[in-house]
Scaffold this active site. Sequence first.
Site, PDB file in Angstrom:
ATOM      1  N   CYS A   1       0.615 -88.681  21.303  1.00 55.47           N
ATOM      2  CA  CYS A   1      -0.641 -87.945  21.239  1.00 55.47           C
ATOM      3  C   CYS A   1      -1.611 -88.554  22.230  1.00 55.47           C
ATOM      4  CB  CYS A   1      -1.213 -88.011  19.834  1.00 55.47           C
ATOM      5  SG  CYS A   1      -0.015 -87.574  18.573  1.00 55.47           S
TER       6      CYS A   1
ATOM      7  N   ARG B   1      -0.113 -81.587  28.188  1.00 55.61           N
ATOM      8  CA  ARG B   1       1.108 -81.910  27.459  1.00 55.61           C
ATOM      9  C   ARG B   1       1.371 -80.956  26.299  1.00 55.61           C
ATOM     10  NH1 ARG B   1       0.652 -88.436  27.074  1.00 55.61           N
ATOM     11  NH2 ARG B   1      -0.766 -88.623  28.800  1.00 55.61           N
TER      12      ARG B   1
ATOM     13  N   TRP C   1       0.002 -84.275  18.674  1.00 56.24           N
ATOM     14  CA  TRP C   1       1.302 -83.608  18.798  1.00 56.24           C
ATOM     15  C   TRP C   1       2.021 -84.002  17.526  1.00 56.24           C
ATOM     16  CZ3 TRP C   1       6.598 -84.122  19.364  1.00 56.24           C
ATOM     17  CH2 TRP C   1       7.237 -83.031  19.960  1.00 56.24           C
TER      18      TRP C   1
ATOM     19  N   ASN D   1      -1.928 -92.843  17.426  1.00 62.39           N
ATOM     20  CA  ASN D   1      -0.681 -92.347  18.028  1.00 62.39           C
ATOM     21  C   ASN D   1       0.438 -93.208  17.472  1.00 62.39           C
ATOM     22  OD1 ASN D   1      -2.207 -90.744  19.619  1.00 62.39           O
ATOM     23  ND2 ASN D   1      -1.936 -91.946  21.482  1.00 62.39           N
ATOM     24  N   GLY D   2       1.591 -92.612  17.231  1.00 59.91           N
ATOM     25  CA  GLY D   2       2.724 -93.411  16.765  1.00 59.91           C
ATOM     26  C   GLY D   2       3.103 -93.047  15.346  1.00 59.91           C
TER      27      GLY D   2
ATOM     28  N   GLU E   1      26.756 -79.708  30.115  1.00 60.66           N
ATOM     29  CA  GLU E   1      25.337 -80.017  30.271  1.00 60.66           C
ATOM     30  C   GLU E   1      25.032 -80.500  31.698  1.00 60.66           C
ATOM     31  OE1 GLU E   1      22.762 -79.348  28.701  1.00 60.66           O
ATOM     32  OE2 GLU E   1      21.235 -80.789  29.290  1.00 60.66           O
TER      33      GLU E   1
ATOM     34  N   LYS F   1      22.394 -78.682  34.136  1.00 57.09           N
ATOM     35  CA  LYS F   1      21.255 -79.373  34.765  1.00 57.09           C
ATOM     36  C   LYS F   1      21.232 -79.082  36.256  1.00 57.09           C
ATOM     37  CE  LYS F   1      19.381 -79.896  32.102  1.00 57.09           C
ATOM     38  NZ  LYS F   1      19.312 -79.684  30.733  1.00 57.09           N
TER      39      LYS F   1
ATOM     40  N   GLU G   1      20.363 -75.295  37.060  1.00 59.74           N
ATOM     41  CA  GLU G   1      19.016 -74.796  36.744  1.00 59.74           C
ATOM     42  C   GLU G   1      17.925 -75.377  37.634  1.00 59.74           C
ATOM     43  OE1 GLU G   1      17.931 -75.274  32.597  1.00 59.74           O
ATOM     44  OE2 GLU G   1      18.586 -77.342  32.531  1.00 59.74           O
TER      45      GLU G   1
ATOM     46  N   HIS H   1      44.167 -74.085  34.488  1.00 57.80           N
ATOM     47  CA  HIS H   1      44.297 -72.661  34.168  1.00 57.80           C
ATOM     48  C   HIS H   1      43.336 -71.812  34.987  1.00 57.80           C
ATOM     49  CE1 HIS H   1      46.972 -73.747  30.940  1.00 57.80           C
ATOM     50  NE2 HIS H   1      46.072 -74.621  30.510  1.00 57.80           N
TER      51      HIS H   1
ATOM     52  N   LYS I   1      10.310 -72.714  29.711  1.00 59.85           N
ATOM     53  CA  LYS I   1      10.538 -73.848  28.821  1.00 59.85           C
ATOM     54  C   LYS I   1      10.894 -73.379  27.426  1.00 59.85           C
ATOM     55  CE  LYS I   1      10.669 -78.075  27.578  1.00 59.85           C
ATOM     56  NZ  LYS I   1      12.016 -78.608  27.916  1.00 59.85           N
TER      57      LYS I   1
HETATM   58  C1  G6P Z   1      15.355 -72.620  27.549  1.00 68.51           C
HETATM   59  C2  G6P Z   1      15.105 -73.978  28.172  1.00 68.51           C
HETATM   60  C3  G6P Z   1      16.294 -74.897  27.936  1.00 68.51           C
HETATM   61  C4  G6P Z   1      16.592 -74.999  26.458  1.00 68.51           C
HETATM   62  C5  G6P Z   1      16.776 -73.617  25.824  1.00 68.51           C
HETATM   63  C6  G6P Z   1      16.766 -73.708  24.317  1.00 68.51           C
HETATM   64  O1  G6P Z   1      16.370 -71.987  28.236  1.00 68.51           O
HETATM   65  O2  G6P Z   1      14.873 -73.845  29.554  1.00 68.51           O
HETATM   66  O3  G6P Z   1      16.024 -76.182  28.450  1.00 68.51           O
HETATM   67  O4  G6P Z   1      17.751 -75.758  26.263  1.00 68.51           O
HETATM   68  O5  G6P Z   1      15.705 -72.745  26.169  1.00 68.51           O
HETATM   69  O6  G6P Z   1      15.494 -74.107  23.920  1.00 68.51           O
HETATM   70  P1  G6P Z   1      15.171 -74.807  22.572  1.00 68.51           P
HETATM   71  O7  G6P Z   1      13.681 -75.050  22.616  1.00 68.51           O
HETATM   72  O8  G6P Z   1      15.554 -73.865  21.471  1.00 68.51           O
HETATM   73  O9  G6P Z   1      15.951 -76.083  22.495  1.00 68.51           O
END
Ligand code: G6P
Length: 610
Positions: free
Chosen positions: A2, A27, A74, A100-101, A483, A487, A490, A506, A605
């Site tokens: 936070c 944030r 947060w 915070n914490g 994954e 990464k 994207e 295959h 996001k």
């Molecule tokens: C979007 C984001 C990804 C994330 C996915 C699921 O595509 O760009 O980074 O993995 O949504 O989001 P969530 O908030 O449900 O983990």
Amino acid sequence: MCGIVGYTGPRPAVGLMLDGLRRLEYRGYDSAGLAVVEDGRIELRRAAGRIAALEQALGSERPTGTTGIAHTRWATHGAPTEINAHPHTDCGDTLALVHNGIIENASALRTALAQRGHVFRSETDTEVLVHLIEDLYARDGTLADAVAAALRQVEGTYGIAVIATREPDTIVAARHGSPLLVGIGNGENFVASDASAVLAHTRSVVYLDDGEIAVITPRDHRIIDLRSVEKAKAITHVEWDLATIERGGYAHFMLKEIMEQPESVRNTLRGRLLEEDGAVHLGGLNLSDEELLQIDRIVITGCGTSWHAGLIGEYMMEELARLPTEVEYASEFRYRNPIVDERTLVVGISQSGETADTLAALREAKRRGARTLGLVNVVGSTIAREVDGGIYLHAGPEIGVASTKAFTSQIAALALLTLQMGRLRSLSILQGRQVVRALAGLPDLVERVLARAPEIERLAGRLADASNVLYLGRGYNFPVALEGALKLKEISYVHAEGYPAAEMKHGPIALIDELMPVVFVAPQDAVYQKILSNVEEVKARGGRVIAIVTEGDTNVARLADHVIEIPETLDLLTPVLSVIPLQLLAYYIAVRRGTDVDQPRNLAKSVTVE
Ligand code: G6P
């Protein structure tokens, strides 16, 4: 996690603190509040939502006090409501505190304080702290002494700032595990969790270290330890510009978040490991042991990176808890006619807690009588509110669109859930202890992997021109291959595919030539010998092999063009370590290619539409 801002000096504190809070707002905080000392009273204003909501709550008649503290929250404990927003005050409204914490022994302290007559107004761990200080400050002594005495009883992490009507121009601030600094002005001083909040007024700051308390008045600041012994501290001149500070000195949020992983994983595990019992304490499941024992099947659902974490969870759950587990894309699950009943546990994984498909999948599961759990990062998000129970990730806000620290926290949380289900079933105390110990040691190992960032950056330089990259893994590291590929595609827009290594023959093997980098995730786990043969197959076709291997490995290293070593851990936890080089590799390749790393094209996001 936070944000904290405080001011003491000749000027009205409210406006200055609002400016500071706005600096921290990027944030994505969920509630805000402030308190000032005015005419012997504490004036408190709080609001759920963004800073604008707080400004609205303040109206035109703003308090004019010149000493105050402010906070953007947060949420970690308790929903993002006005009542749970900071500052919190004591029974007599003579103290206000922001924090915070996480206070780990909050419930024990709360019980003891309630017995002494303290009345609590919120669900937060923070409020416990203000009542504890009230209790100790009631006796003689200074606010600083009372804060020190209180903190000696506290377990957990904190950055705090406190004001009191009895010492109207003093702020007492303290740090243990949550950043805090004193901003030194001319006849006025500040406290903040982040230099960006004070930079408009001063570039001279004193960074507090863990176990230090700052006693701040308009003309003076003193640093003491928890025994009230005075300490000499250097004043630092901040050179960074605002944008750099917001990113903690990193070029991008994504890199900052990658680098935060020792801390974010630690926060996911904090207070939840019971080493002696080889078990875990999960306060938010809202299901009794009897109810958990009735579960005979698990369905894990999510999207994107969260879905990848789910695949790792499936392997864990079947291996350790012996519970049949499937993983489904939320978007598929919601429109099928899935077979679930009251003995099915449907686990939704979501960083944001707002992903439309995941939410709909969980609603559908609930409608059919399933028990639902959420593994969610954002406290108070829709998924967190609608599921029967869950495990918060406590990974802190994730700003970079490409999910990184949420992923490793999701794996840690899945390991916790697996331990919980496993210890109720087939997992012995000794096996449980082994996993608990490995989890406790994980954050330090994450740090060791991150120390290899410069090496990975050099490797990225050699791969930046590739137009296709194949990622291969087996067992627990097959989802890591997926994954790693996600990464890269994207954020760098390079075509990448993840595959279970043995499936390569295959189809994808047809793609391999000397231009095709193939990234193997090949730590020394149960399927190590198997993946070694797959590496041979790629080398035989002239492919360029980059391999993530266990420290000291020579077999894969002999065949590969480049290796990146990770420390040894239990098989089920290797993904937490092996994914980090892949996050860094994608990051550095994207930087070389000049893409907008934190905000890649076409991506969001939080995907709140289906
Ligand atoms: C979007 C984001 C990804 C994330 C996915 C699921 O595509 O760009 O980074 O993995 O949504 O989001 P969530 O908030 O449900 O983990």
